[in-house]
Design an enzyme around this catalytic site. Structure first.
Site, mmCIF file in Angstrom:
data_model
loop_
_atom_site.group_PDB
_atom_site.id
_atom_site.type_symbol
_atom_site.label_atom_id
_atom_site.label_comp_id
_atom_site.label_asym_id
_atom_site.label_seq_id
_atom_site.Cartn_x
_atom_site.Cartn_y
_atom_site.Cartn_z
ATOM 1 N N LYS A 53 17.130 -79.389 -92.043
ATOM 2 C CA LYS A 53 17.208 -80.555 -92.539
ATOM 3 C C LYS A 53 15.389 -81.047 -92.743
ATOM 4 O O LYS A 53 14.691 -80.413 -92.227
ATOM 5 C CB LYS A 53 17.892 -81.717 -92.005
ATOM 6 C CG LYS A 53 19.516 -81.213 -91.690
ATOM 7 C CD LYS A 53 20.300 -80.655 -92.937
ATOM 8 C CE LYS A 53 21.686 -80.193 -92.552
ATOM 9 N NZ LYS A 53 22.425 -79.909 -93.585
HETATM 10 C C1 LIG Z 1 24.088 -79.819 -92.885
HETATM 11 C C2 LIG Z 1 25.128 -80.818 -93.531
HETATM 12 C C3 LIG Z 1 25.987 -81.341 -92.658
HETATM 13 C C4 LIG Z 1 26.288 -80.919 -91.263
HETATM 14 O O1 LIG Z 1 25.286 -81.183 -90.493
HETATM 15 P P1 LIG Z 1 25.379 -80.419 -89.043
HETATM 16 O O2 LIG Z 1 24.358 -81.086 -88.397
HETATM 17 O O3 LIG Z 1 25.022 -78.950 -89.406
HETATM 18 O O4 LIG Z 1 26.595 -80.668 -88.462
HETATM 19 C C5 LIG Z 1 27.035 -81.996 -93.475
HETATM 20 N N1 LIG Z 1 27.016 -82.434 -94.689
HETATM 21 C C6 LIG Z 1 25.736 -82.069 -95.486
HETATM 22 C C7 LIG Z 1 25.781 -81.958 -96.888
HETATM 23 C C8 LIG Z 1 24.948 -81.096 -95.050
HETATM 24 O O5 LIG Z 1 24.109 -80.294 -95.557
#
Ligand SMILES: *Cc1c(COP(=O)(O)O)cnc(C)c1O
Length: 410
Positions: free
Chosen positions: A187
């Protein structure tokens, strides 16, 4: 290099982690010293301040943030949540685990929810619209808010992929009823896992908070005011909070880099007949982590993508509804997809298999994404450039891309 925040890791993160190791506290609750400030609490306050909202619940992942948001809203069995066919599996998984029914809706050329299709899918069971700001860019929030207001629905922003992005000047994740964020290493910024929930609604905050920590509210030392609820343990750890806090302080610099890199790359890639950029609902507010190109034909998209290590976006299994076998099984009424739940009648009315969303299928099969900050093979994003690419390298990739496109389309 997964996400751009990762590339910015340095002694700041290390120093904050060492602070945690020095005071050796397990998590935010220090029973001997209730007035003290743990790293999680510092992160909670810093995030609420940075995003200018009254309430933040730090959690251990973006998936947990979604679960806590749904619990905060009181969404469960018998309720429907409208979710785009292009998302991350966790967006749908959280809905399924809440006991509610995911209702798929089409995307448009912004690769986010098509508000016209969302409106058509509202029923008397609908409780919420989940807007997923895919690949760093905002959904059409004005139009989605209008639908939500008209039918009295909650608007959930799954902002895992667009931390720090804005829409018409407002920060993503603070515009709807509740916003959820991920801090995993793909992210914009990272806690080496983690996430958080933002809201301005006190009751929602109380419930989300209780859910993330075994029903406690507001804090362990001061039990009492919240709803009666079984929670889970979705708490953020002190070590993750240390990294997340250091990264949050860098959010502006990370975004300045990704946006500058993307702008430079796109300057060298003019639109051509047969290829355009994806629609952006707010070009200034997007995060600049990926550059998406939509072609007139799936064949052109695939052959251009091949030269750059990109798959077409329909080939990204965990982001495309048609690539989720557990979802198709849920629609067939099979027990397997969740260990905790017998499929409900409302699920069986849904067709979740590939082909359920023809417009989404068409757009994703004609789209490819070049990395300008996030490179993720599951996302199909090929190696374009990164936050620390040299200008000469950015220009070279732009030139190569442009000439491959010309050759394929010519
Ligand atoms: C990465 C992601 C998640 C989940 O996040 P995690 O920290 O991996 O549990 C949820 N929604 C979207 C759109 C994502 O890209």
């Amino acid at each position: 290099m997964p996400g751009p925040g990762y590339a910015f890791m340095d002694e700041h993160e290390r120093d904050k982690v060492l602070e945690v190791l020095d005071y050796w506290r397990e998590h935010r609750y220090d029973f001997d010293n209730p007035g003290s400030t743990s790293m999680v609490l510092r992160f909670e306050n810093a995030a609420a301040e940075r995003f200018d909202v009254p309430y933040c619940v730090p959690v251990n992942s973006g998936t947990s943030a979604l679960l806590a948001a749904l619990a905060g809203l009181g969404i469960g069995p018998g309720d429907e949540v409208i979710v785009p066919g292009y998302m991350f599996v966790a967006s749908i998984g959280a809905i399924v685990h809440s006991g509610a029914t995911p209702v798929l809706a089409e995307i448009d050329e912004s690769l986010t929810l098509d508000p016209v299709d969302v409106r058509a899918r509202v029923t008397e069971r609908t409780r919420a619209i989940m807007a997923v700001h895919m690949l760093g860019a905002p959904s059409n929030l004005a139009a989605l808010q209008e639908v939500a207001d008209e039918y009295g629905l909650a608007l959930i922003e799954d902002n895992a992929q667009a931390t720090g992005g804005t829409y018409r000047g407002a920060l993503l994740g603070t515009i709807g009823t509740v916003g959820t964020f991920s801090l995993n290493h793909f992210k914009v910024v990272t806690g080496m896992d983690g996430g958080f929930v933002l809201t301005s609604q006190e009751r929602l905050f109380q419930r989300a908070h209780s859910f993330h920590d075994q029903g406690w509210f507001p804090h362990r030392q001061e039990v009492g005011e919240g709803d009666l609820m079984f929670g889970l343990n979705l708490r953020m750890s002190e070590l993750n909070a240390a990294v997340a806090l250091a990264q949050l302080e860098k959010l502006d610099s990370v975004l300045a880099r990704t946006r500058a890199v993307k702008t430079r790359l796109l300057e060298g890639i003019p639109e051509q007949k047969g290829m355009r950029r994806r629609l952006l609902h707010d070009g200034d507010g997007e995060c600049g982590t990926l550059a998406v190109f939509i072609f007139d034909s799936a064949e052109s998209a695939a052959s251009v993508g091949e030269s750059f290590g990109c798959k077409t976006l329909i080939d990204s299994p965990k982001h495309y509804y048609g690539g989720l076998p557990a979802l198709a099984a849920l629609g067939r009424g099979e027990r397997g997809p969740t260990p905790f739940r017998v499929p409900q009648e409302s699920d069986l009315c849904q067709s979740y298999g590939k082909g359920a969303l023809p417009k989404t299928d068409d757009i994703l099969s004609r789209s490819i994404a070049l990395s300008t900050g996030v490179s993720d093979s599951y996302l199909g994003a090929g190696n374009g450039v990164g936050p620390f690419s040299k200008e000469a390298d950015i220009d070279r990739i732009a030139k190569e891309f442009t000439s491959v496109v010309a050759k394929v389309l010519g």
